[in-house]
Scaffold this motif. Structure first.
Motif, PDB file in Angstrom:
ATOM      1  N   PRO A 191      32.865  42.686  37.516  1.00  0.00           N
ATOM      2  CA  PRO A 191      34.209  42.771  38.023  1.00  0.00           C
ATOM      3  C   PRO A 191      35.200  42.751  36.722  1.00  0.00           C
ATOM      4  CG  PRO A 191      33.304  41.192  38.975  1.00  0.00           C
ATOM      5  CD  PRO A 191      32.353  41.393  37.934  1.00  0.00           C
ATOM      6  N   ASP A 193      38.585  42.060  36.672  1.00  0.00           N
ATOM      7  CA  ASP A 193      39.385  40.832  36.830  1.00  0.00           C
ATOM      8  C   ASP A 193      38.782  39.707  35.922  1.00  0.00           C
ATOM      9  OD1 ASP A 193      41.835  39.050  37.855  1.00  0.00           O
ATOM     10  OD2 ASP A 193      39.995  38.178  38.615  1.00  0.00           O
ATOM     11  N   ALA A 196      37.344  36.848  38.427  1.00  0.00           N
ATOM     12  CA  ALA A 196      36.324  37.231  39.140  1.00  0.00           C
ATOM     13  C   ALA A 196      35.027  37.495  38.250  1.00  0.00           C
ATOM     14  CB  ALA A 196      36.806  38.670  39.865  1.00  0.00           C
ATOM     15  N   ARG A 197      35.343  37.931  36.879  1.00  0.00           N
ATOM     16  CA  ARG A 197      34.135  38.076  36.015  1.00  0.00           C
ATOM     17  C   ARG A 197      33.420  36.567  35.892  1.00  0.00           C
ATOM     18  NH1 ARG A 197      32.224  40.615  31.648  1.00  0.00           N
ATOM     19  NH2 ARG A 197      30.409  40.073  31.090  1.00  0.00           N
ATOM     20  N   THR A 218      40.153  31.852  44.428  1.00  0.00           N
ATOM     21  CA  THR A 218      40.770  33.012  44.746  1.00  0.00           C
ATOM     22  C   THR A 218      40.227  33.752  45.661  1.00  0.00           C
ATOM     23  OG1 THR A 218      40.296  34.438  42.897  1.00  0.00           O
ATOM     24  CG2 THR A 218      41.878  32.502  42.486  1.00  0.00           C
ATOM     25  N   PRO A 219      40.730  34.568  46.577  1.00  0.00           N
ATOM     26  CA  PRO A 219      40.134  35.500  47.222  1.00  0.00           C
ATOM     27  C   PRO A 219      39.038  36.359  46.569  1.00  0.00           C
ATOM     28  CG  PRO A 219      42.427  35.571  47.836  1.00  0.00           C
ATOM     29  CD  PRO A 219      42.317  34.642  46.926  1.00  0.00           C
ATOM     30  N   ALA A 220      39.729  37.041  45.239  1.00  0.00           N
ATOM     31  CA  ALA A 220      38.665  38.008  44.517  1.00  0.00           C
ATOM     32  C   ALA A 220      37.443  36.893  44.053  1.00  0.00           C
ATOM     33  CB  ALA A 220      39.510  38.341  43.467  1.00  0.00           C
ATOM     34  N   MET A 221      37.585  35.707  43.663  1.00  0.00           N
ATOM     35  CA  MET A 221      36.516  35.174  43.226  1.00  0.00           C
ATOM     36  C   MET A 221      35.441  34.696  44.258  1.00  0.00           C
ATOM     37  SD  MET A 221      38.686  32.489  40.694  1.00  0.00           S
ATOM     38  CE  MET A 221      37.300  31.623  39.947  1.00  0.00           C
ATOM     39  N   ASN A 222      36.325  34.506  45.441  1.00  0.00           N
ATOM     40  CA  ASN A 222      35.214  34.001  46.706  1.00  0.00           C
ATOM     41  C   ASN A 222      34.446  35.371  46.999  1.00  0.00           C
ATOM     42  OD1 ASN A 222      36.105  31.359  46.926  1.00  0.00           O
ATOM     43  ND2 ASN A 222      37.797  32.022  48.245  1.00  0.00           N
ATOM     44  N   ALA A 223      35.092  36.464  46.918  1.00  0.00           N
ATOM     45  CA  ALA A 223      34.208  37.575  47.491  1.00  0.00           C
ATOM     46  C   ALA A 223      33.411  38.070  46.375  1.00  0.00           C
ATOM     47  CB  ALA A 223      35.309  38.637  47.603  1.00  0.00           C
ATOM     48  N   THR A 224      33.606  37.822  44.950  1.00  0.00           N
ATOM     49  CA  THR A 224      32.592  37.941  44.060  1.00  0.00           C
ATOM     50  C   THR A 224      31.354  37.219  44.318  1.00  0.00           C
ATOM     51  OG1 THR A 224      34.050  38.515  42.492  1.00  0.00           O
ATOM     52  CG2 THR A 224      32.085  38.103  41.460  1.00  0.00           C
TER      53      THR A 224
END
Length: 448
Positions: A191, A193, A196-197, A218-224
């Protein structure tokens, strides 16, 4: 005994001889991956394949405390537990706990010699942490135990501990930006971000069929993390969706699909410890290899301790330099997430802080000052012995009042403080686990 070593010292000459060899190791520039540690472990008979059930914990902050809660709960259930954590604070032995006890000097000297000899004979350019990990795994195969608690050293995907193939449960504690040079290095298929990385790297510990228990990020971290778990074939057990912890009178309530538990507040200070305790409980309740009764979970809240994480220092040579009854706290936190946790704790006790701070030069000097700025009574910058660290000018550039001053060491800093105990002023020494180790040694509080 003092040395300018970046790693460890020992009063035992046999241990020190091996620590000197260990401290001379370096990682070739740009090397990444698990091939080297796998080659080393193969020379040693692959001890990582002969461990008791493993609880594997990653995270930016809180992973050590989570390991402490896991160990406390397992031991309260009558289990014998091996533990591998890092870094050490005073003695290298703190990293390896064999069947409940810190590894002895005699065993440690033999283990390090065996691993270092194997690496040298085979021409394996292993690093400090790879050798340390291999030594711990060897130790854990030579004494019986019911479980292992293993803390990730750095990241997750390429951490030396990630050679464990079939853990019992994996967990990810609080996440934030840290170790940017390693965890945010350019790479394909990761990723863009930064947060997210970080989540991507930590979730690299996911294994097929093994529950991956996490907080809610965060949503991006959860999705990752969800994507990594799905790719690995690991059930993803997330806070707020699959389990929760909430404050309650005299303690907290843990909930998951199995029901609710009302538990006493952790003895470890800091409101964030309820989150770390919850993560440990969720890991234990979502695995089947090692049964742990509810009574043991409750007892663990009293048993668990973790040095240099919001630790109230006891009377000793350092604290005696302060006015009588002055609370003196020690914390090894050095990033923004840790700074915010400190701020929440001291906001709850409504204290003005005399901050004594030392930080490595690769850390953000604003990470602690900005979250604590409203509570600062004074700021004194000290060096971190044996390490490249920030000069006072790095802190002076941060818009806080009062402006930082400088002391040659913690002793000089504490002697110079003008603490008004009648106004609920306290002392906080923070910024580096290496500095925390110096403080514990000088105050006579050696972790056991």
């Amino acid at each position: 005994m003092t040395r300018p070593s970046d790693f460890a010292v020992s009063d035992d000459p046999r241990v020190q001889a091996q620590l000197d060899r260990l401290g001379a190791l370096s990682v070739p520039q740009g090397r990444i991956g698990l091939d080297t540690v796998r080659a080393l472990l193969d020379r040693l008979g692959n001890p990582q394949r002969d461990l008791p059930p493993v609880f594997h914990v990653a995270g930016t902050n809180g992973k050590g405390s989570t390991c402490a809660f896991l160990r406390a709960a397992l031991e309260a259930a009558g289990k014998t537990v091996h533990v591998f954590t890092s870094p050490h604070l005073v003695r290298f032995n703190e990293r390896i706990r064999v069947a409940g006890e810190l590894v002895s000097d005699a065993m440690l000297a033999d283990l390090l010699a065996e691993v270092l000899d194997a690496a040298e004979t085979a021409g394996i350019g292993a690093s400090f942490f790879e050798v340390s990990t291999a030594a711990a795994f060897l130790a854990f195969t030579r004494a019986p135990a019911d479980a292992c608690v293993i803390e990730v050293g750095l990241g997750g995907r390429f951490d030396a501990t990630n050679v464990i193939e079939t853990p019992t449960a994996c967990g990810i504690a609080s996440l934030g930006i840290d170790h940017e040079a390693f965890l945010l290095a350019p790479d394909e298929g990761v990723p863009a971000d930064p947060l997210a990385r970080i989540a991507f790297e930590k979730a690299g510990i996911a294994k097929p069929g093994v529950p991956l228990v996490t907080l809610d990020y965060t949503p991006a971290m959860n999705a990752t993390i969800a994507g990594r778990a799905k790719l690995a074939g690991a059930p993803h057990i997330m806070r707020t969706r699959d389990w929760s912890v909430n404050h309650a009178p005299e303690g907290f309530v843990y909930r998951d699909a199995k029901g609710a538990l009302t538990l006493p507040a952790p003895a470890m200070p800091g409101v964030h410890q309820i989150t770390n305790a919850g993560l440990a409980i969720a890991m234990l309740r979502h695995q089947n290899a090692v049964p742990v009764p509810t009574t043991a979970l409750a007892e663990a809240m009293h048993r668990a301790h973790w040095p240099a994480r919001l630790q109230r220092l006891q009377p000793g040579p350092l604290t005696e330099l302060l006015p009588p009854d002055t609370p003196c706290w020690l914390d090894g936190g050095h990033n923004l997430d840790a700074g915010q946790a400190l701020a929440r704790h001291f906001d709850r006790i409504d204290a003005r802080i005399h901050l004594v701070i030392g930080m490595l030069s690769n850390k953000n000097p604003a990470a602690l000052l900005e979250p604590l700025r409203e509570r600062l009574a004074s700021v004194t910058v000290v060096p971190v012995p044996g390490h490249a660290c920030h000069e006072p000018s790095a802190f002076s550039a941060i818009p806080v009042i009062p402006q930082p001053t400088f002391a040659r060491d913690v002793v000089e800093a504490l002697r110079a403080l003008n603490v008004a105990t009648a106004r609920r002023e306290i002392v906080l020494i923070a910024g580096s686990l290496y500095l925390a180790g110096v403080v514990l040694r000088e105050n006579g509080e050696i972790p056991d």
